[in-house]
Enzyme design. Sequence first.
Site, mmCIF file in Angstrom:
data_model
loop_
_atom_site.group_PDB
_atom_site.id
_atom_site.type_symbol
_atom_site.label_atom_id
_atom_site.label_comp_id
_atom_site.label_asym_id
_atom_site.label_seq_id
_atom_site.Cartn_x
_atom_site.Cartn_y
_atom_site.Cartn_z
ATOM 1 N N TYR A 106 0.911 -1.218 -0.020
ATOM 2 C CA TYR A 106 0.096 -0.097 -0.053
ATOM 3 C C TYR A 106 0.684 1.312 -0.088
ATOM 4 O O TYR A 106 1.762 1.320 0.848
ATOM 5 C CB TYR A 106 -0.950 0.026 1.003
ATOM 6 C CG TYR A 106 -2.159 -0.441 0.865
ATOM 7 C CD1 TYR A 106 -3.149 0.794 0.018
ATOM 8 C CD2 TYR A 106 -3.056 -1.316 1.191
ATOM 9 C CE1 TYR A 106 -4.362 0.248 -0.183
ATOM 10 C CE2 TYR A 106 -4.166 -1.589 1.188
ATOM 11 C CZ TYR A 106 -4.959 -0.715 0.227
ATOM 12 O OH TYR A 106 -6.388 -0.963 -0.205
ATOM 13 N N GLU A 123 -0.329 4.790 -0.604
ATOM 14 C CA GLU A 123 -1.157 6.057 -1.161
ATOM 15 C C GLU A 123 -0.087 7.247 -0.852
ATOM 16 O O GLU A 123 0.627 7.350 -0.019
ATOM 17 C CB GLU A 123 -2.204 6.112 -0.153
ATOM 18 C CG GLU A 123 -3.560 5.415 -0.161
ATOM 19 C CD GLU A 123 -3.605 4.163 0.747
ATOM 20 O OE1 GLU A 123 -2.641 3.897 1.136
ATOM 21 O OE2 GLU A 123 -4.749 4.002 1.062
ATOM 22 N N ASP A 183 -5.887 12.960 -25.360
ATOM 23 C CA ASP A 183 -6.096 11.631 -25.142
ATOM 24 C C ASP A 183 -5.189 10.907 -26.096
ATOM 25 O O ASP A 183 -5.779 10.529 -27.289
ATOM 26 C CB ASP A 183 -7.597 11.066 -25.148
ATOM 27 C CG ASP A 183 -7.751 9.817 -24.588
ATOM 28 O OD1 ASP A 183 -6.909 8.955 -24.769
ATOM 29 O OD2 ASP A 183 -9.126 9.149 -24.048
ATOM 30 N N THR A 219 -3.098 5.158 -22.244
ATOM 31 C CA THR A 219 -2.839 3.879 -21.625
ATOM 32 C C THR A 219 -1.379 3.474 -21.845
ATOM 33 O O THR A 219 -0.838 3.738 -22.852
ATOM 34 C CB THR A 219 -3.980 2.906 -22.074
ATOM 35 O OG1 THR A 219 -4.039 3.216 -23.742
ATOM 36 C CG2 THR A 219 -5.321 3.256 -21.726
ATOM 37 N N LYS A 276 -1.183 -0.504 -25.277
ATOM 38 C CA LYS A 276 -1.416 -0.398 -26.881
ATOM 39 C C LYS A 276 -0.219 -0.306 -27.395
ATOM 40 O O LYS A 276 0.672 -1.285 -27.087
ATOM 41 C CB LYS A 276 -2.335 0.779 -27.205
ATOM 42 C CG LYS A 276 -3.680 0.797 -26.163
ATOM 43 C CD LYS A 276 -4.690 1.750 -26.922
ATOM 44 C CE LYS A 276 -5.945 1.458 -26.367
ATOM 45 N NZ LYS A 276 -6.259 2.142 -25.150
ATOM 46 N N ARG A 289 -1.083 -3.293 -18.701
ATOM 47 C CA ARG A 289 -2.166 -2.684 -18.808
ATOM 48 C C ARG A 289 -2.423 -1.527 -17.671
ATOM 49 O O ARG A 289 -2.168 -1.844 -16.363
ATOM 50 C CB ARG A 289 -3.556 -3.886 -18.530
ATOM 51 C CG ARG A 289 -4.881 -3.222 -18.666
ATOM 52 C CD ARG A 289 -5.873 -4.365 -18.650
ATOM 53 N NE ARG A 289 -5.833 -4.915 -20.447
ATOM 54 C CZ ARG A 289 -6.020 -4.487 -21.300
ATOM 55 N NH1 ARG A 289 -6.874 -3.465 -21.392
ATOM 56 N NH2 ARG A 289 -6.016 -4.931 -22.468
HETATM 57 N N1 DSN Z 1 -11.098 -0.091 -25.679
HETATM 58 C C1 DSN Z 1 -10.061 0.798 -26.351
HETATM 59 C C2 DSN Z 1 -9.909 0.605 -27.641
HETATM 60 O O1 DSN Z 1 -10.191 -0.771 -28.111
HETATM 61 O O2 DSN Z 1 -9.657 1.498 -28.461
HETATM 62 C C3 DSN Z 1 -10.435 2.238 -26.067
HETATM 63 O O3 DSN Z 1 -10.681 2.365 -24.728
#
Ligand code: DSN
Length: 418
Positions: A58, A60, A204, A230, A233, A239
């Site tokens: 933990y 925080e 984003d 994120t 990708k 993730r």
């Molecule tokens: N689910 C993601 C995508 O496939 O683009 C976006 O959040």
Amino acid sequence: MTFWGPSFDDLQQTDPEIAGVVLDELTRLRSGLQLIASENFTSPAVLAALGSTLSNKYAEGYPGKRYYGGCEVVDVAEELGIARAKELFGADHANLQPHSGASANLAVYGAFLNPGDTVLAMSLPHGGHLTHGTKVSFSGKWFNAVHYGVAQHNEDIDYDQMRDLAREHRPKMIIAGGSAIPRLIDFKAFREVADEVGAILMVDAAHFIGLVAGKAIPSPVPYADVVTFTTHKVLRGPRGGMLVCKAEHAAKLDKAVFPMMQGGPLMHAIAAKAVALKEAATPAYQDYARQVIANSIALTDGLAAEGMRPVTGGTDTHLSLLDLQGIDVTGQQAEARCAAAGIVLNKNAIPYDPQPPSVASGIRVGTPSVTTQGMTEGDMKEIAGLIGRAIKDDDASAAADIRQGVDALVKAHPAYAR
Ligand code: DSN
């Protein structure tokens, strides 16, 4: 000191059912072509950090300012990750704690907006994202969302519409980016409009930040107040989510991530993000990022030759959208027919789609995973041919034949080979 880490035997002995799921998923990944544009195969080093005892802690707060004792070790991981992110993206400040892209976006709303404030973002059916003001998400329930889309003539972002809506509605925040935008985004144009109306500019960058990290496309960082993304990708990390921002917003955004929107950070995920950032700073990763785009262009050209119309006429990035109306197949049918042949992709609405989203007139394909497997342009041509046959040749014997083609490709370029 030797490493203590989990062994798969531990899982098999304790929970054979979940061990079976893990093995089945590995088999699924290895035996098909993964063309979901938002997925990738993260590295063994990233997976080792994820499966470590850092999961127990933990923590925080932020490095050096935690609410619990015993954080001196995990602090090092977070500090390394922050330093690597700042260096890689040329950013003033980084926060690695968002649990996901949606959490990172939520924190940005929390930092800059009050409920009822106006936000201007790309509409979901034209390529935006759930958290950019859709009615089913906090962003559309608690905020007044106004949406720009793509222009009908070129299917690219309608910058004139975006500017006109900004002048009319005076949003407190403008969002650039989305989930199905095949072309480069003109961040400077967004910055100019944001400055004109006094709005915060959030980019984003979840889909394309890996291409930015690999220096394969221009960066939004010099233009945006805050860039969210994120890490799983094209970037090929665990993730999770992250944000980088201008120094003037650092304290506000840190407070919005924790304690406003999240509790304890996932220290194993933060360590894994740090590993991915180190990997992304290498020349090998830059080669990878360039190859992702080269493959995407080759795959898109190949699909066009099969009668599928690329939305916007092509792609500059890792993904493309294909309109299937010309071959009289829906996105839903195409997704199912490809799945039967071992090709995983998703149906996707195209701009001005006459079909409901659950059916859709298009598919979205991306090349991050197949490029990690070492495939190149020649392989993309072959994949396009297999997709064309899978979609247009709707009988069982064709599916078996196409499956053989898929098998040959994944055998030549295995995922998680060792
Ligand atoms: N689910 C993601 C995508 O496939 O683009 C976006 O959040």
